[in-house]
Design a protein around this motif. Structure first.
Motif, PDB file in Angstrom:
ATOM      1  N   SER A   3      97.565  19.537   6.258  1.00 51.82           N
ATOM      2  CA  SER A   3      98.574  18.622   5.743  1.00 51.82           C
ATOM      3  C   SER A   3      99.929  18.806   6.408  1.00 51.82           C
ATOM      4  O   SER A   3     100.860  18.022   6.152  1.00 51.82           O
ATOM      5  CB  SER A   3      98.719  18.800   4.229  1.00 51.82           C
ATOM      6  OG  SER A   3      99.106  20.131   3.930  1.00 51.82           O
ATOM      7  N   GLY A   4     100.063  19.826   7.257  1.00 53.08           N
ATOM      8  CA  GLY A   4     101.322  20.062   7.942  1.00 53.08           C
ATOM      9  C   GLY A   4     101.453  19.208   9.184  1.00 53.08           C
ATOM     10  O   GLY A   4     100.639  18.325   9.449  1.00 53.08           O
ATOM     11  N   ARG A   5     102.485  19.461   9.952  1.00 56.00           N
ATOM     12  CA  ARG A   5     102.750  18.665  11.139  1.00 56.00           C
ATOM     13  C   ARG A   5     102.711  19.481  12.415  1.00 56.00           C
ATOM     14  O   ARG A   5     103.204  19.032  13.454  1.00 56.00           O
ATOM     15  CB  ARG A   5     104.120  17.990  10.998  1.00 56.00           C
ATOM     16  CG  ARG A   5     104.143  16.935   9.910  1.00 56.00           C
ATOM     17  CD  ARG A   5     105.494  16.260   9.824  1.00 56.00           C
ATOM     18  NE  ARG A   5     106.497  17.115   9.215  1.00 56.00           N
ATOM     19  CZ  ARG A   5     107.751  16.742   8.992  1.00 56.00           C
ATOM     20  NH1 ARG A   5     108.161  15.559   9.362  1.00 56.00           N
ATOM     21  NH2 ARG A   5     108.593  17.556   8.409  1.00 56.00           N
ATOM     22  N   THR A   6     102.085  20.673  12.339  1.00 51.94           N
ATOM     23  CA  THR A   6     102.047  21.549  13.502  1.00 51.94           C
ATOM     24  C   THR A   6     100.628  21.880  13.935  1.00 51.94           C
ATOM     25  O   THR A   6     100.391  22.851  14.627  1.00 51.94           O
ATOM     26  CB  THR A   6     102.795  22.856  13.200  1.00 51.94           C
ATOM     27  OG1 THR A   6     102.186  23.501  12.078  1.00 51.94           O
ATOM     28  CG2 THR A   6     104.256  22.580  12.919  1.00 51.94           C
ATOM     29  N   SER A  39      90.164  25.592  21.296  1.00 50.78           N
ATOM     30  CA  SER A  39      91.530  25.716  21.789  1.00 50.78           C
ATOM     31  C   SER A  39      92.423  24.611  21.239  1.00 50.78           C
ATOM     32  O   SER A  39      91.961  23.690  20.574  1.00 50.78           O
ATOM     33  CB  SER A  39      91.524  25.663  23.320  1.00 50.78           C
ATOM     34  OG  SER A  39      91.029  24.394  23.763  1.00 50.78           O
ATOM     35  N   ARG A  40      93.710  24.693  21.532  1.00 52.59           N
ATOM     36  CA  ARG A  40      94.673  23.718  21.011  1.00 52.59           C
ATOM     37  C   ARG A  40      94.341  22.302  21.459  1.00 52.59           C
ATOM     38  O   ARG A  40      94.455  21.358  20.669  1.00 52.59           O
ATOM     39  CB  ARG A  40      96.077  24.080  21.457  1.00 52.59           C
ATOM     40  CG  ARG A  40      96.599  25.396  20.919  1.00 52.59           C
ATOM     41  CD  ARG A  40      98.025  25.651  21.361  1.00 52.59           C
ATOM     42  NE  ARG A  40      98.512  26.956  20.936  1.00 52.59           N
ATOM     43  CZ  ARG A  40      98.376  28.057  21.654  1.00 52.59           C
ATOM     44  NH1 ARG A  40      97.784  28.010  22.846  1.00 52.59           N
ATOM     45  NH2 ARG A  40      98.834  29.213  21.201  1.00 52.59           N
ATOM     46  N   SER A  41      93.944  22.153  22.694  1.00 56.46           N
ATOM     47  CA  SER A  41      93.648  20.820  23.216  1.00 56.46           C
ATOM     48  C   SER A  41      92.222  20.373  22.931  1.00 56.46           C
ATOM     49  O   SER A  41      91.903  19.190  23.058  1.00 56.46           O
ATOM     50  CB  SER A  41      93.856  20.806  24.725  1.00 56.46           C
ATOM     51  OG  SER A  41      92.879  21.628  25.366  1.00 56.46           O
ATOM     52  N   GLY A  42      91.380  21.331  22.568  1.00 60.00           N
ATOM     53  CA  GLY A  42      89.962  21.033  22.368  1.00 60.00           C
ATOM     54  C   GLY A  42      89.132  21.204  23.622  1.00 60.00           C
ATOM     55  O   GLY A  42      87.921  21.000  23.591  1.00 60.00           O
ATOM     56  N   GLY A  43      89.750  21.606  24.705  1.00 61.91           N
ATOM     57  CA  GLY A  43      89.041  21.722  25.966  1.00 61.91           C
ATOM     58  C   GLY A  43      88.197  22.965  26.118  1.00 61.91           C
ATOM     59  O   GLY A  43      87.347  23.029  27.009  1.00 61.91           O
ATOM     60  N   ALA A  44      88.428  23.948  25.264  1.00 63.64           N
ATOM     61  CA  ALA A  44      87.666  25.192  25.334  1.00 63.64           C
ATOM     62  C   ALA A  44      87.115  25.540  23.958  1.00 63.64           C
ATOM     63  O   ALA A  44      87.834  25.444  22.957  1.00 63.64           O
ATOM     64  CB  ALA A  44      88.548  26.323  25.848  1.00 63.64           C
ATOM     65  N   ILE A  96      81.819  22.505  17.484  1.00 61.06           N
ATOM     66  CA  ILE A  96      83.173  22.422  16.941  1.00 61.06           C
ATOM     67  C   ILE A  96      83.963  21.403  17.757  1.00 61.06           C
ATOM     68  O   ILE A  96      83.814  21.321  18.978  1.00 61.06           O
ATOM     69  CB  ILE A  96      83.869  23.805  16.956  1.00 61.06           C
ATOM     70  CG1 ILE A  96      85.212  23.752  16.229  1.00 61.06           C
ATOM     71  CG2 ILE A  96      84.006  24.352  18.374  1.00 61.06           C
ATOM     72  CD1 ILE A  96      85.856  25.129  16.035  1.00 61.06           C
ATOM     73  N   SER A  97      84.788  20.629  17.063  1.00 60.54           N
ATOM     74  CA  SER A  97      85.642  19.650  17.744  1.00 60.54           C
ATOM     75  C   SER A  97      86.911  19.473  16.921  1.00 60.54           C
ATOM     76  O   SER A  97      86.985  19.947  15.783  1.00 60.54           O
ATOM     77  CB  SER A  97      84.912  18.313  17.910  1.00 60.54           C
ATOM     78  OG  SER A  97      84.573  17.770  16.652  1.00 60.54           O
ATOM     79  N   ARG A  98      87.890  18.801  17.494  1.00 57.54           N
ATOM     80  CA  ARG A  98      89.133  18.575  16.756  1.00 57.54           C
ATOM     81  C   ARG A  98      89.720  17.232  17.151  1.00 57.54           C
ATOM     82  O   ARG A  98      89.507  16.723  18.260  1.00 57.54           O
ATOM     83  CB  ARG A  98      90.129  19.698  17.013  1.00 57.54           C
ATOM     84  CG  ARG A  98      90.683  19.782  18.411  1.00 57.54           C
ATOM     85  CD  ARG A  98      91.503  21.075  18.613  1.00 57.54           C
ATOM     86  NE  ARG A  98      92.698  21.104  17.771  1.00 57.54           N
ATOM     87  CZ  ARG A  98      93.384  22.225  17.540  1.00 57.54           C
ATOM     88  NH1 ARG A  98      92.991  23.378  18.053  1.00 57.54           N
ATOM     89  NH2 ARG A  98      94.480  22.179  16.791  1.00 57.54           N
ATOM     90  N   ASP A  99      90.491  16.669  16.213  1.00 59.82           N
ATOM     91  CA  ASP A  99      91.226  15.439  16.435  1.00 59.82           C
ATOM     92  C   ASP A  99      92.675  15.734  16.068  1.00 59.82           C
ATOM     93  O   ASP A  99      93.036  15.735  14.886  1.00 59.82           O
ATOM     94  CB  ASP A  99      90.652  14.322  15.562  1.00 59.82           C
ATOM     95  CG  ASP A  99      91.320  12.980  15.805  1.00 59.82           C
ATOM     96  OD1 ASP A  99      92.435  12.949  16.341  1.00 59.82           O
ATOM     97  OD2 ASP A  99      90.723  11.960  15.443  1.00 59.82           O
ATOM     98  N   ASN A 100      93.490  16.002  17.066  1.00 61.48           N
ATOM     99  CA  ASN A 100      94.880  16.392  16.789  1.00 61.48           C
ATOM    100  C   ASN A 100      95.688  15.251  16.178  1.00 61.48           C
ATOM    101  O   ASN A 100      96.625  15.493  15.417  1.00 61.48           O
ATOM    102  CB  ASN A 100      95.541  16.901  18.060  1.00 61.48           C
ATOM    103  CG  ASN A 100      95.072  18.301  18.437  1.00 61.48           C
ATOM    104  OD1 ASN A 100      94.544  19.043  17.610  1.00 61.48           O
ATOM    105  ND2 ASN A 100      95.249  18.658  19.701  1.00 61.48           N
ATOM    106  N   ALA A 101      95.336  14.019  16.484  1.00 61.76           N
ATOM    107  CA  ALA A 101      96.054  12.875  15.906  1.00 61.76           C
ATOM    108  C   ALA A 101      95.841  12.811  14.395  1.00 61.76           C
ATOM    109  O   ALA A 101      96.706  12.311  13.666  1.00 61.76           O
ATOM    110  CB  ALA A 101      95.582  11.588  16.555  1.00 61.76           C
TER     111      ALA A 101
END
Length: 123
Positions: free
Chosen positions: A25-28, A52-57, A70-75
């Motif tokens: 719920s944060g913005r970081t 990783s932060r970008s999802g590349g690793a 594992i995956s992430r959606d930073n948006a």
């Protein structure tokens, strides 16, 4: 401030699939490397996967390689754990966690934790 909330756990038969999500719920969110851990009754919390932060690793525990992703959606400030070919030994409470640095597979490297979501795999 990082506040993590997991969702998607449940009861599934062996061989089935589940997709866990963990929203911040944060913005970081994009500033943190993310990980998934699990804890079975009477056992220590163990590493499952990290990204990783970008999802590349990404990295995985040997016990889940080839079955979990594992995956992430930073948006959307969300990290996911896609779990396929589930086994009874995958049963446990699954936690997502956030870290700045340190070893991806160490519990102590993570500063923020979600409340956990139960995954039960029946045989």
């Amino acid at each position: 401030q990082v506040q993590l909330v997991e969702a998607g756990g449940g009861l599934v038969q062996a061989g089935g699939s589940l997709r866990l999500s963990c929203a911040d719920s944060g913005r970081t969110f994009s500033s943190y490397k993310m990980g998934w851990f699990r804890q079975a009754p009477g056992k220590e919390r163990e590493f499952v996967a990290s990204i990783s932060r970008s999802g590349g690793a990404t990295s995985y525990a040997d016990s889940v390689k080839g079955r979990f992703t594992i995956s992430r959606d930073n948006a959307k400030s969300t990290v996911f754990l896609e779990m396929n070919s589930l086994k009874p030994e995958d049963t446990g409470v699954y936690y997502c966690a956030a870290r700045i640095g340190g070893a991806a597979d160490l519990v102590d490297a993570y500063s923020y934790w979600g409340q956990g979501t139960q995954v039960t795999v029946s045989s």
